[in-house]
Structures are given as C-alpha cells and as structure tokens.
Design a protein around this motif. Structure first.
Motif, PDB file in Angstrom:
ATOM      1  N   ALA A 209       3.984  14.634   5.767  1.00 37.73           N
ATOM      2  CA  ALA A 209       4.874  13.549   6.163  1.00 37.73           C
ATOM      3  C   ALA A 209       6.056  14.080   6.972  1.00 37.73           C
ATOM      4  O   ALA A 209       6.433  13.507   8.018  1.00 37.73           O
ATOM      5  N   LEU A 210       6.657  15.173   6.500  1.00 35.12           N
ATOM      6  CA  LEU A 210       7.793  15.741   7.221  1.00 35.12           C
ATOM      7  C   LEU A 210       7.359  16.295   8.572  1.00 35.12           C
ATOM      8  O   LEU A 210       8.099  16.219   9.556  1.00 35.12           O
ATOM      9  N   TYR A 211       6.160  16.854   8.627  1.00 37.53           N
ATOM     10  CA  TYR A 211       5.627  17.373   9.893  1.00 37.53           C
ATOM     11  C   TYR A 211       5.452  16.241  10.903  1.00 37.53           C
ATOM     12  O   TYR A 211       5.809  16.382  12.081  1.00 37.53           O
ATOM     13  N   VAL A 212       4.921  15.118  10.448  1.00 39.88           N
ATOM     14  CA  VAL A 212       4.698  13.984  11.344  1.00 39.88           C
ATOM     15  C   VAL A 212       6.031  13.413  11.824  1.00 39.88           C
ATOM     16  O   VAL A 212       6.203  13.109  13.013  1.00 39.88           O
ATOM     17  N   LEU A 213       6.980  13.254  10.911  1.00 41.07           N
ATOM     18  CA  LEU A 213       8.271  12.684  11.292  1.00 41.07           C
ATOM     19  C   LEU A 213       9.011  13.553  12.304  1.00 41.07           C
ATOM     20  O   LEU A 213       9.764  13.045  13.132  1.00 41.07           O
ATOM     21  N   SER A 214       8.811  14.872  12.223  1.00 43.26           N
ATOM     22  CA  SER A 214       9.539  15.777  13.107  1.00 43.26           C
ATOM     23  C   SER A 214       8.747  16.166  14.356  1.00 43.26           C
ATOM     24  O   SER A 214       9.275  16.887  15.207  1.00 43.26           O
ATOM     25  N   ASP A 215       7.503  15.725  14.469  1.00 47.02           N
ATOM     26  CA  ASP A 215       6.684  16.133  15.614  1.00 47.02           C
ATOM     27  C   ASP A 215       7.212  15.527  16.910  1.00 47.02           C
ATOM     28  O   ASP A 215       7.575  14.348  16.972  1.00 47.02           O
ATOM     29  N   PHE A 216       7.219  16.355  17.927  1.00 44.61           N
ATOM     30  CA  PHE A 216       7.669  15.910  19.247  1.00 44.61           C
ATOM     31  C   PHE A 216       6.572  16.028  20.297  1.00 44.61           C
ATOM     32  O   PHE A 216       6.377  15.138  21.116  1.00 44.61           O
ATOM     33  N   GLY A 217       5.816  17.133  20.270  1.00 43.65           N
ATOM     34  CA  GLY A 217       4.850  17.398  21.323  1.00 43.65           C
ATOM     35  C   GLY A 217       3.734  16.379  21.396  1.00 43.65           C
ATOM     36  O   GLY A 217       3.441  15.828  22.471  1.00 43.65           O
ATOM     37  N   ALA A 218       3.072  16.089  20.271  1.00 45.22           N
ATOM     38  CA  ALA A 218       1.917  15.190  20.295  1.00 45.22           C
ATOM     39  C   ALA A 218       2.320  13.769  20.676  1.00 45.22           C
ATOM     40  O   ALA A 218       1.666  13.136  21.510  1.00 45.22           O
ATOM     41  N   VAL A 219       3.377  13.241  20.061  1.00 49.63           N
ATOM     42  CA  VAL A 219       3.770  11.855  20.354  1.00 49.63           C
ATOM     43  C   VAL A 219       4.265  11.716  21.784  1.00 49.63           C
ATOM     44  O   VAL A 219       4.124  10.648  22.400  1.00 49.63           O
ATOM     45  N   SER A 220       4.846  12.783  22.341  1.00 49.01           N
ATOM     46  CA  SER A 220       5.300  12.717  23.730  1.00 49.01           C
ATOM     47  C   SER A 220       4.121  12.685  24.693  1.00 49.01           C
ATOM     48  O   SER A 220       4.073  11.867  25.619  1.00 49.01           O
ATOM     49  N   LEU A 221       3.152  13.576  24.486  1.00 49.43           N
ATOM     50  CA  LEU A 221       1.985  13.602  25.366  1.00 49.43           C
ATOM     51  C   LEU A 221       1.156  12.327  25.253  1.00 49.43           C
ATOM     52  O   LEU A 221       0.599  11.846  26.243  1.00 49.43           O
ATOM     53  N   LEU A 222       1.078  11.777  24.046  1.00 47.49           N
ATOM     54  CA  LEU A 222       0.260  10.584  23.819  1.00 47.49           C
ATOM     55  C   LEU A 222       1.051   9.289  23.978  1.00 47.49           C
ATOM     56  O   LEU A 222       0.543   8.216  23.676  1.00 47.49           O
ATOM     57  N   ARG A 223       2.292   9.411  24.400  1.00 43.33           N
ATOM     58  CA  ARG A 223       3.139   8.259  24.757  1.00 43.33           C
ATOM     59  C   ARG A 223       3.219   7.234  23.628  1.00 43.33           C
ATOM     60  O   ARG A 223       3.015   6.042  23.828  1.00 43.33           O
ATOM     61  N   TYR A 224       3.541   7.747  22.440  1.00 50.79           N
ATOM     62  CA  TYR A 224       3.755   6.866  21.297  1.00 50.79           C
ATOM     63  C   TYR A 224       5.193   7.050  20.823  1.00 50.79           C
ATOM     64  O   TYR A 224       5.584   8.139  20.408  1.00 50.79           O
ATOM     65  N   ASP A 225       5.992   5.995  20.928  1.00 53.45           N
ATOM     66  CA  ASP A 225       7.414   6.092  20.618  1.00 53.45           C
ATOM     67  C   ASP A 225       7.662   6.174  19.116  1.00 53.45           C
ATOM     68  O   ASP A 225       7.295   5.271  18.359  1.00 53.45           O
ATOM     69  N   VAL A 250      19.317   8.463  10.559  1.00 52.48           N
ATOM     70  CA  VAL A 250      18.296   7.606   9.947  1.00 52.48           C
ATOM     71  C   VAL A 250      17.074   8.435   9.562  1.00 52.48           C
ATOM     72  O   VAL A 250      16.482   8.257   8.491  1.00 52.48           O
ATOM     73  N   LEU A 251      16.713   9.377  10.426  1.00 52.15           N
ATOM     74  CA  LEU A 251      15.564  10.234  10.153  1.00 52.15           C
ATOM     75  C   LEU A 251      15.807  11.101   8.912  1.00 52.15           C
ATOM     76  O   LEU A 251      14.910  11.312   8.094  1.00 52.15           O
ATOM     77  N   VAL A 252      17.024  11.590   8.761  1.00 49.35           N
ATOM     78  CA  VAL A 252      17.356  12.390   7.583  1.00 49.35           C
ATOM     79  C   VAL A 252      17.271  11.547   6.315  1.00 49.35           C
ATOM     80  O   VAL A 252      16.765  11.989   5.283  1.00 49.35           O
ATOM     81  N   LEU A 253      17.771  10.326   6.370  1.00 49.64           N
ATOM     82  CA  LEU A 253      17.694   9.435   5.203  1.00 49.64           C
ATOM     83  C   LEU A 253      16.240   9.160   4.834  1.00 49.64           C
ATOM     84  O   LEU A 253      15.894   9.068   3.643  1.00 49.64           O
ATOM     85  N   MET A 254      15.377   9.021   5.834  1.00 51.88           N
ATOM     86  CA  MET A 254      13.956   8.856   5.554  1.00 51.88           C
ATOM     87  C   MET A 254      13.394  10.090   4.848  1.00 51.88           C
ATOM     88  O   MET A 254      12.580   9.980   3.918  1.00 51.88           O
ATOM     89  N   THR A 255      13.847  11.273   5.256  1.00 53.75           N
ATOM     90  CA  THR A 255      13.393  12.501   4.617  1.00 53.75           C
ATOM     91  C   THR A 255      13.808  12.550   3.152  1.00 53.75           C
ATOM     92  O   THR A 255      13.010  12.895   2.275  1.00 53.75           O
ATOM     93  N   VAL A 256      15.061  12.214   2.884  1.00 55.65           N
ATOM     94  CA  VAL A 256      15.553  12.215   1.506  1.00 55.65           C
ATOM     95  C   VAL A 256      14.741  11.241   0.657  1.00 55.65           C
ATOM     96  O   VAL A 256      14.372  11.542  -0.497  1.00 55.65           O
ATOM     97  N   ALA A 257      14.439  10.080   1.212  1.00 55.15           N
ATOM     98  CA  ALA A 257      13.645   9.096   0.475  1.00 55.15           C
ATOM     99  C   ALA A 257      12.240   9.625   0.185  1.00 55.15           C
ATOM    100  O   ALA A 257      11.697   9.422  -0.909  1.00 55.15           O
ATOM    101  N   LEU A 258      11.643  10.318   1.159  1.00 54.62           N
ATOM    102  CA  LEU A 258      10.298  10.874   0.953  1.00 54.62           C
ATOM    103  C   LEU A 258      10.304  11.971  -0.107  1.00 54.62           C
ATOM    104  O   LEU A 258       9.398  12.045  -0.942  1.00 54.62           O
ATOM    105  N   VAL A 259      11.327  12.835  -0.085  1.00 56.93           N
ATOM    106  CA  VAL A 259      11.414  13.894  -1.089  1.00 56.93           C
ATOM    107  C   VAL A 259      11.566  13.294  -2.481  1.00 56.93           C
ATOM    108  O   VAL A 259      10.937  13.744  -3.449  1.00 56.93           O
ATOM    109  N   ALA A 260      12.389  12.242  -2.598  1.00 51.40           N
ATOM    110  CA  ALA A 260      12.566  11.583  -3.892  1.00 51.40           C
ATOM    111  C   ALA A 260      11.264  10.934  -4.360  1.00 51.40           C
ATOM    112  O   ALA A 260      10.907  11.015  -5.544  1.00 51.40           O
TER     113      ALA A 260
END
Length: 529
Positions: A209-225, A250-260
């Motif tokens: 989950a954390l890997y997906v939330l922080s990924d930049f390369g794949a979503v940029s190449l595949l044009r998914y915002d 907001v992204l950090v708060l999502m991370t904290v929620a996922l860890v909890a």
C-alpha cells in the motif's frame, strides 16, 4: 522427543500455565530499555524530518490557504483515485502472494525451489520499466487498469516473502491435528494456517500500500492521476510550494491511517515457538488433480511479471544499434548505482533495527508512535523527501548540499519501513525466552540485543537489507533531485532517455538495472527456499 508447539496469546498480559513469561511480546506495562529507545527515537526523528518541512511550507501562506487546497474538489478526486488504486493492488497482491507462498512452501509443487526464486525476481523490475513494457505493447493499457496491473506485478513479492517465511517458521503440528479431527484442507487453512500468517500478510500488504501511494514512475508513464503525480506537477508548474506541501500532508495522514489499520489487522495475538526453538518440517500436501492448474498459475504470474518486461527490453535492444551503446558510461553508471544503493541499505538497516525490536517485543502508546513515525516518510513522494532534505541542507548543513550523503539519507527516510517490517517479523519468530534467560544471568539490555536478539533475527534482518538495497537501486524522483551534478544512476539515465523518446538508448540501462537488482532478489528467494 516432542514436536515444538506454538502458543497463542489472545490478550495482553495472559501467560500460559507454567510459563514465567508470555510467548510473544512482553507485558503491556513493561518499558523498552533505553539502549533501544534512544536509537529508535533518533530513527523516528530522522524519518519525521520531511514532515517538519511540510509544516513550514504548507502554512507559509496561512492555514486558510492550505485548507482551500485540501478542501478543493480535485483533492477529493485524487483521494478516491489513490485509494482505489491502492485497494486494487493490495487485494491482488494478497491473492498472489499468499497463494504462491502456500504452493511453494506447503505443497508438493514440482520445482518448488525454482518457483520460489522466480516469484521473487519481480522485485528487480522497477515499476516504470514494467509500465513502459505494457504501454509499448498494449497502448490501451494506460489509465487505472494499466497502473494496477503494472504495480501488482512488481510488488506482490512484498507479500510473498514474509508469508513464505512465516509458513516455514510455523509448526505444522496444529494443521495436522486439525486434519486428524476431520477438517478439510480449506477449513484448516482458514481456521489454523491463516491466523498464523496474518501478521506477515498484513505487514506485506502495508508495504504494498505504501509503495503504491508513493509510486511516481508507473502512474506518470501510464497517465493516471494520483497524489504523487499531482504533487510532482504542482512542484514543476509553480514556485509556490504550498499546494504541493498541503497535498503531501494529506498523503502522510493516509499513511498514518494505513499503519493504524494494519496494526489492528495484525491483531493482539503473537505466535512464537517454545520447546526446542525449531519447527519440525512439514510434510508437503499432494496436489492431485490441482497439480496442472497450480503449475499454470505459477507460470502465468512469472511470465507476466518477469518474462514479458524482459522480452520487451530485448526487443528494444535488438532495434537499437551500436550508437546507442556506451559500455564505459554504462559500467560507470552501474558502479555508482551499486555504491549508493549499498550505502542506503546499510544506513536504513541500522536505523530500523531498534525500531523493529521494540515493535516486536513491547507494547504501549510510545511504542506505537515510534512505529508509526518510522512509516511516515514512506508514503511521501520522493520529490517531497528530496526537497525537504535540500531545505534542511541549505539552511543547517550546507556542506551536504549536492553531495551523495544527502541522497543516501533520502533513501533511509523513504525505505525505513521495508527494513522495520522485516526486522519486526524476524524478531517475532525468535523465542523471547532466550532473551529473558540472558537478562536473568545479568546481561545488560544492549548486550542481550547484540548477543541474542540480533543473531536470532539475523536472517530476517538480512532479508530486509536485501529488499532495501533493491528498492534503493530502483528509486527515481529523489535520485533525480539529489544526485550531484554529473552523477547518474541507472534509474536516472533510463528516465532521461525514455523522456526524450530514445527507447532503444534507454534499453541498456533498463536491462542493467534489472540484472543487478535480480542478483539480491535471486539470493533472497534462494535463501528462503
């Protein structure tokens, strides 16, 4: 000789009859020794450094402006898209990781050792390489479907590896007892096996989950915002850092929620061996009529995750010519990549060790906060971590600016959870009674850590270091920003050539990156067999 048994503690403080200490974590009221608290706190502060930058930047123009950015309708859309992609990838990775782990560890799958190695090799494939492979072969793969497919195929080993390790570490006696009582294989798996591997699966799912939330390369190449792409666009489009900083919060708060949420999913039960300290090897379950479907399943996953990207790169290498090859530059770039990745993995492992030990052996609000702090930086986009470190270096440590130590620190902030999760899982598998015996003989907490805890958990810690080494080699946005002028890694050269449309010129760097990352991935898979 009796087979070693597992004990499951369902509530804090409960002790098995005749035992002087619980088999899992220590009592909820016990406090971790200062020899662990101090370095763990240093690691937590280090991981939280980017959050200080975000606080300064997001409030630079006042709380009202930051709230306008957060409350904007586009932010809600990004939140839904990011969470939807994360849920899809994590669900698929749990199915792939758990099924493959069970097939390769607990069944009579033909060639199980070879499959165990093959299914770890996707760790060597960067998400942007997988995305490029699918996009070049299937142009319609852009968008949600393509992003989910590419990210799933490169991240399911994060679930497979800890689940396979948990299956090897648990005693099969309980499953055999369940089968002898008339329960079928499916019910035995759900009622007996699954609760024992749940912490490992939950930890692996969190990393995905954390890997997906922080990924930049794949979503940029595949044009998914998603949040990462929007943050990068905001940084590049304007000198005003407030909108990007607010989105990062907001992204950090999502991370904290996922860890909890992962902590709750992990549950309060802890499983550790008592008795001899080693589990009796399990008898592989015969597959019978499921043998062919099981082999087809393993082959399909391996083909999609490994063979297809390699085949695509082979095509571009064949299309290219001698003008696209510069062996001297390729060798120098590869050597630089190995050096910075090894340094990043070493620093990350040192910082993660005390956090992982405390998280495995102690409970309490302070312990929970330390663990959450360690995960905070992983969901931040690499560009946000990079800019926070530039901000810190320019103001407080200028000699580090535009130097490799700053890049190595960025790797440690980004990938600390990888090493923490591996360390925690390894320590949970080690019998805590040996540490308690050492303490009763007068050993100090630091000496117990050095002479008992670390040697027992060494294989898991080494696995975490290997995983960290691989992800450091593949990291892109922070490396783009923090690499000293004139210093390239395989990832940055690949991105530069791909950005200019020189796919044939990018192919050698992509192939070298995959081959180098495949070595630790292969060793990791071979070690776990």
């Amino acid at each position: 000789m009796h087979a070693p048994q597992h004990t499951t503690r369902a509530r804090p403080g409960a002790r098995p009859a005749g035992s002087s200490a619980p088999a899992g974590r220590r009592r909820a009221g016990s406090s971790p020794p200062w020899a662990l608290v101090v370095p763990a706190s240093v690691a937590a502060v280090f991981a939280l450094l980017p959050l200080g930058y975000l606080a300064v930047r997001s409030l630079e123009r006042g709380p009202g402006y930051a709230w306008e950015v957060v409350a904007d309708e586009r932010t809600a859309v990004l939140l839904g898209r990011s969470l939807g992609l994360t849920a899809a990838v994590v669900s698929a990775c749990l199915v792939l990781g758990v099924s493959l782990a069970w097939l390769t560890v607990r069944t009579a799958l033909p060639g199980a050792r070879a499959w165990s190695v093959l299914v770890t090799l996707p760790l060597a494939v960067p998400s942007y390489v997988a995305a490029f492979a699918w996009l070049s072969a299937v142009p319609g793969a852009a968008g949600f479907t393509g992003a989910a497919l590419a990210l799933t195929l490169v991240s399911f080993p994060y679930v497979y590896l800890p689940v396979a390790a948990a299956l090897r570490g648990t005693d099969p006696a309980q499953e055999e007892a369940s089968r002898s009582l008339g329960f079928g294989p499916v019910r035995t798996f759900v009622r007996v096996t699954l609760p024992q591997i749940r912490p490992a699966a939950a930890g692996g799912g969190l990393l995905v989950a954390l890997y997906v939330l922080s990924d930049f390369g794949a979503v940029s190449l595949l044009r998914y915002d998603t949040f990462t792409r929007a943050i990068h666009t905001s940084y590049r489009a304007s000198f005003d850092r407030t909108p990007a900083a607010a989105l990062s919060v907001v992204l950090v708060l999502m991370t904290v929620a996922l860890v909890a949420a992962e902590s709750r999913t992990r549950g309060r039960a802890a499983h550790a061996r008592t008795g001899t300290g080693t589990a009796r090897p399990s008898v592989p379950h015969p597959l019978g009529r499921l043998r062919v479907p099981a082999l087809a399943w393993c082959a399909a996953v391996t083909a999609a995750a490994v063979a297809f990207p390699l085949g695509t790169l082979g095509y571009w290498l064949a299309v290219g010519n001698s003008a696209t090859w510069d062996p001297a530059r390729l060798a120098g770039t590869a050597w630089t990549t190995l050096g910075v990745a090894a340094a990043g993995a070493a620093l990350t492992t040192v910082l993660a060790l005390p956090v992982g030990v405390i998280a495995a052996r102690h409970r309490g609000r302070a312990v929970h906060l330390l663990e959450q702090a360690a995960y905070a930086g992983h969901a931040l986009p690499g560009i946000t971590v990079a800019l926070s470190l530039v901000f810190f270096a320019v103001r407080y440590a200028y000699p580090l600016y535009q130097e490799l130590p700053l890049l190595i620190c960025a790797y440690a902030v980004l990938f600390l959870p990888v090493a923490v999760a591996a360390t925690r899982a390894a320590v949970l598998q080690a019998p805590p009674v040996l540490e308690e015996v050492a303490r009763s003989l007068g050993r100090s907490p630091l000496r117990v850590l050095r002479e008992v805890t670390v040697p027992l958990a060494a294989p898991g810690v080494a696995a975490g270091a290997a995983l960290t080494f691989v992800v450091c080699m593949k990291e892109l946005p922070a490396t783009l920003l923090l690499s000293p002028t004139g210093t390239d890694t395989l990832a940055t050269r690949l991105w530069t050539e791909t950005g200019s449309g020189s796919f044939a010129a990018a192919a050698p760097y992509a192939a070298a990156l995959i081959l180098l990352a495949a070595v630790p991935s292969y060793l990791l898979g071979r070690h776990r067999t």
